[in-house]
Design a protein around this motif. Structure first.
Motif, PDB file in Angstrom:
ATOM      1  N   PHE A   5       0.807  -1.239  -0.120  1.00 10.62           N
ATOM      2  CA  PHE A   5       0.211  -0.061   0.136  1.00 10.62           C
ATOM      3  C   PHE A   5       0.772   1.171   0.001  1.00 10.62           C
ATOM      4  O   PHE A   5       2.122   1.152   0.450  1.00 10.62           O
ATOM      5  CB  PHE A   5      -0.839  -0.053   1.389  1.00 10.62           C
ATOM      6  CG  PHE A   5      -0.414   0.073   2.605  1.00 10.62           C
ATOM      7  CD1 PHE A   5       0.020   1.243   3.188  1.00 10.62           C
ATOM      8  CD2 PHE A   5      -0.037  -1.200   3.128  1.00 10.62           C
ATOM      9  CE1 PHE A   5       0.323   1.432   4.639  1.00 10.62           C
ATOM     10  CE2 PHE A   5       0.401  -1.131   4.567  1.00 10.62           C
ATOM     11  CZ  PHE A   5       0.622   0.234   5.032  1.00 10.62           C
ATOM     12  N   LEU A   6       0.347   2.312  -0.511  1.00 14.19           N
ATOM     13  CA  LEU A   6       0.930   3.502  -0.765  1.00 14.19           C
ATOM     14  C   LEU A   6       0.231   4.396   0.382  1.00 14.19           C
ATOM     15  O   LEU A   6      -1.050   4.398   0.371  1.00 14.19           O
ATOM     16  CB  LEU A   6       0.949   4.074  -2.141  1.00 14.19           C
ATOM     17  CG  LEU A   6       1.558   5.460  -2.355  1.00 14.19           C
ATOM     18  CD1 LEU A   6       3.339   5.109  -2.440  1.00 14.19           C
ATOM     19  CD2 LEU A   6       1.320   5.948  -3.841  1.00 14.19           C
ATOM     20  N   GLY A   7       1.039   5.267   1.188  1.00 14.42           N
ATOM     21  CA  GLY A   7       0.379   6.085   2.015  1.00 14.42           C
ATOM     22  C   GLY A   7       1.031   7.229   2.624  1.00 14.42           C
ATOM     23  O   GLY A   7       2.212   7.319   1.821  1.00 14.42           O
ATOM     24  N   LEU A   8       0.556   7.744   3.649  1.00 15.14           N
ATOM     25  CA  LEU A   8       1.313   9.025   4.297  1.00 15.14           C
ATOM     26  C   LEU A   8       1.712   8.536   5.632  1.00 15.14           C
ATOM     27  O   LEU A   8       0.830   7.996   6.396  1.00 15.14           O
ATOM     28  CB  LEU A   8       0.394  10.091   4.383  1.00 15.14           C
ATOM     29  CG  LEU A   8       0.086  10.678   2.961  1.00 15.14           C
ATOM     30  CD1 LEU A   8      -1.156  12.045   3.066  1.00 15.14           C
ATOM     31  CD2 LEU A   8       0.834  11.008   2.120  1.00 15.14           C
ATOM     32  N   ASP A   9       2.702   8.740   6.188  1.00 13.74           N
ATOM     33  CA  ASP A   9       3.454   8.376   7.437  1.00 13.74           C
ATOM     34  C   ASP A   9       2.924   9.638   8.263  1.00 13.74           C
ATOM     35  O   ASP A   9       2.393  10.675   7.988  1.00 13.74           O
ATOM     36  CB  ASP A   9       4.982   8.278   7.466  1.00 13.74           C
ATOM     37  CG  ASP A   9       5.250   7.575   8.568  1.00 13.74           C
ATOM     38  OD1 ASP A   9       4.578   6.941   9.288  1.00 13.74           O
ATOM     39  OD2 ASP A   9       6.362   7.155   8.670  1.00 13.74           O
ATOM     40  N   ILE A  63       4.759  16.589  -6.807  1.00 14.20           N
ATOM     41  CA  ILE A  63       3.822  16.918  -5.699  1.00 14.20           C
ATOM     42  C   ILE A  63       4.402  18.177  -4.981  1.00 14.20           C
ATOM     43  O   ILE A  63       5.244  17.920  -4.572  1.00 14.20           O
ATOM     44  CB  ILE A  63       3.544  15.706  -5.402  1.00 14.20           C
ATOM     45  CG1 ILE A  63       2.676  14.831  -6.158  1.00 14.20           C
ATOM     46  CG2 ILE A  63       2.148  16.157  -3.994  1.00 14.20           C
ATOM     47  CD1 ILE A  63       2.493  13.485  -5.445  1.00 14.20           C
ATOM     48  N   ALA A  64       3.468  19.152  -4.769  1.00 11.81           N
ATOM     49  CA  ALA A  64       4.055  20.355  -3.779  1.00 11.81           C
ATOM     50  C   ALA A  64       3.573  19.781  -2.370  1.00 11.81           C
ATOM     51  O   ALA A  64       2.556  19.303  -2.120  1.00 11.81           O
ATOM     52  CB  ALA A  64       3.210  21.603  -4.357  1.00 11.81           C
ATOM     53  N   PRO A  65       4.531  19.943  -1.576  1.00 12.84           N
ATOM     54  CA  PRO A  65       4.296  19.891   0.022  1.00 12.84           C
ATOM     55  C   PRO A  65       2.854  20.403   0.326  1.00 12.84           C
ATOM     56  O   PRO A  65       2.578  21.558  -0.147  1.00 12.84           O
ATOM     57  CB  PRO A  65       5.244  20.382   0.843  1.00 12.84           C
ATOM     58  CG  PRO A  65       6.404  20.378  -0.244  1.00 12.84           C
ATOM     59  CD  PRO A  65       5.748  20.556  -1.592  1.00 12.84           C
ATOM     60  N   PHE A  66       2.227  19.767   1.260  1.00  6.75           N
ATOM     61  CA  PHE A  66       0.807  20.423   1.732  1.00  6.75           C
ATOM     62  C   PHE A  66       0.633  20.216   3.400  1.00  6.75           C
ATOM     63  O   PHE A  66       1.579  19.290   3.813  1.00  6.75           O
ATOM     64  CB  PHE A  66      -0.440  19.945   0.820  1.00  6.75           C
ATOM     65  CG  PHE A  66      -0.615  18.458   0.916  1.00  6.75           C
ATOM     66  CD1 PHE A  66      -1.393  18.118   1.589  1.00  6.75           C
ATOM     67  CD2 PHE A  66       0.076  17.908  -0.199  1.00  6.75           C
ATOM     68  CE1 PHE A  66      -1.476  16.873   1.886  1.00  6.75           C
ATOM     69  CE2 PHE A  66      -0.055  16.667  -0.137  1.00  6.75           C
ATOM     70  CZ  PHE A  66      -0.906  15.998   0.643  1.00  6.75           C
ATOM     71  N   TRP A 152      -0.176  19.220  10.174  1.00  9.03           N
ATOM     72  CA  TRP A 152       1.086  18.845  10.116  1.00  9.03           C
ATOM     73  C   TRP A 152       1.447  18.895   8.741  1.00  9.03           C
ATOM     74  O   TRP A 152       0.822  18.844   7.915  1.00  9.03           O
ATOM     75  CB  TRP A 152       1.406  17.496  10.773  1.00  9.03           C
ATOM     76  CG  TRP A 152       0.966  16.265   9.846  1.00  9.03           C
ATOM     77  CD1 TRP A 152       1.789  15.620   8.958  1.00  9.03           C
ATOM     78  CD2 TRP A 152      -0.209  15.598   9.765  1.00  9.03           C
ATOM     79  NE1 TRP A 152       0.999  14.583   8.398  1.00  9.03           N
ATOM     80  CE2 TRP A 152      -0.270  14.689   8.853  1.00  9.03           C
ATOM     81  CE3 TRP A 152      -1.542  15.949  10.402  1.00  9.03           C
ATOM     82  CZ2 TRP A 152      -1.311  13.863   8.432  1.00  9.03           C
ATOM     83  CZ3 TRP A 152      -2.656  15.072  10.144  1.00  9.03           C
ATOM     84  CH2 TRP A 152      -2.465  14.284   8.883  1.00  9.03           C
ATOM     85  N   PRO A 153       2.730  19.096   8.454  1.00 13.01           N
ATOM     86  CA  PRO A 153       3.274  19.153   6.872  1.00 13.01           C
ATOM     87  C   PRO A 153       3.689  17.800   6.259  1.00 13.01           C
ATOM     88  O   PRO A 153       4.080  16.973   7.002  1.00 13.01           O
ATOM     89  CB  PRO A 153       4.609  19.909   7.105  1.00 13.01           C
ATOM     90  CG  PRO A 153       5.114  19.627   8.564  1.00 13.01           C
ATOM     91  CD  PRO A 153       3.954  19.528   9.365  1.00 13.01           C
TER      92      PRO A 153
END
Length: 180
Positions: A5-9, A63-66, A152-153
């Protein structure tokens, strides 16, 4: 075939805030705090060649950080809940990242799970509890409706491999894809 899976930590301070929510909820089974994440897409059977192609495609994404913020708690499963989750405040950048990542996966030959993307962090997965336990869980979730944490960034996305074990899934980090 690999289960990936692909995700955000999540940063440690958010993990701590979510651990408090797990403690306050009468969850039959809690997700390990060190494995809390936000899933962008899941692939139950990833052939090695397609996974390599997807890795290249995800590495090439610009992709720009957000920033993101956790907001609210809930249950999946209706009258027979099976999952407790923490939600996210609406985020157009998150929706764009998920769509780009899924399109790259499909073009590479992967077949991600066919579900509408509903951003959340799973706090626990369990067999549907009995009536009294369900009522207690629903009351506790309602009490946490105002829960927020962050913002959080977000500066990258991660690829994990998921291994099913008798004690639950274990996730191993395979790659990070920094945002530019």
């Amino acid at each position: 075939m690999r289960r990936i899976f692909l995700g955000l930590d999540l940063p440690d301070d958010l993990r701590s805030a979510l651990a408090v929510q797990q403690f306050l909820l009468p969850l039959p089974k809690k997700a390990p705090v060190d494995q809390l994440h936000l899933t962008l897409l899941f692939v139950a059977e990833a052939p090695e060649a397609a996974l390599e192609a997807a890795h290249e495609a995800w590495s090439a994404l610009r992709i720009a950080p957000f920033s993101l913020q956790l907001q609210g708690l809930g249950l999946y499963g209706g009258d027979r809940p099976r999952v407790a989750w923490a939600g996210l405040a609406p985020s157009e950048p998150l929706m764009r990242v998920q769509a780009k990542a899924e399109q790259a996966a499909r073009c590479a030959g992967l077949d991600p799970e066919h579900r509408r993307f509903s951003p959340h962090v799973t706090l626990g997965q369990f067999r549907p509890p009995g009536f009294a336990e369900t009522a207690a869980l629903e009351r506790a979730i309602a009490g946490g409706a105002g829960f927020t944490a962050g913002p959080w960034p977000v500066g990258d996305m991660c690829l994990w491999e998921s291994h099913l074990t008798p004690r639950g899934a274990r996730h191993d980090l395979l790659a990070r894809y920094p945002f530019s």
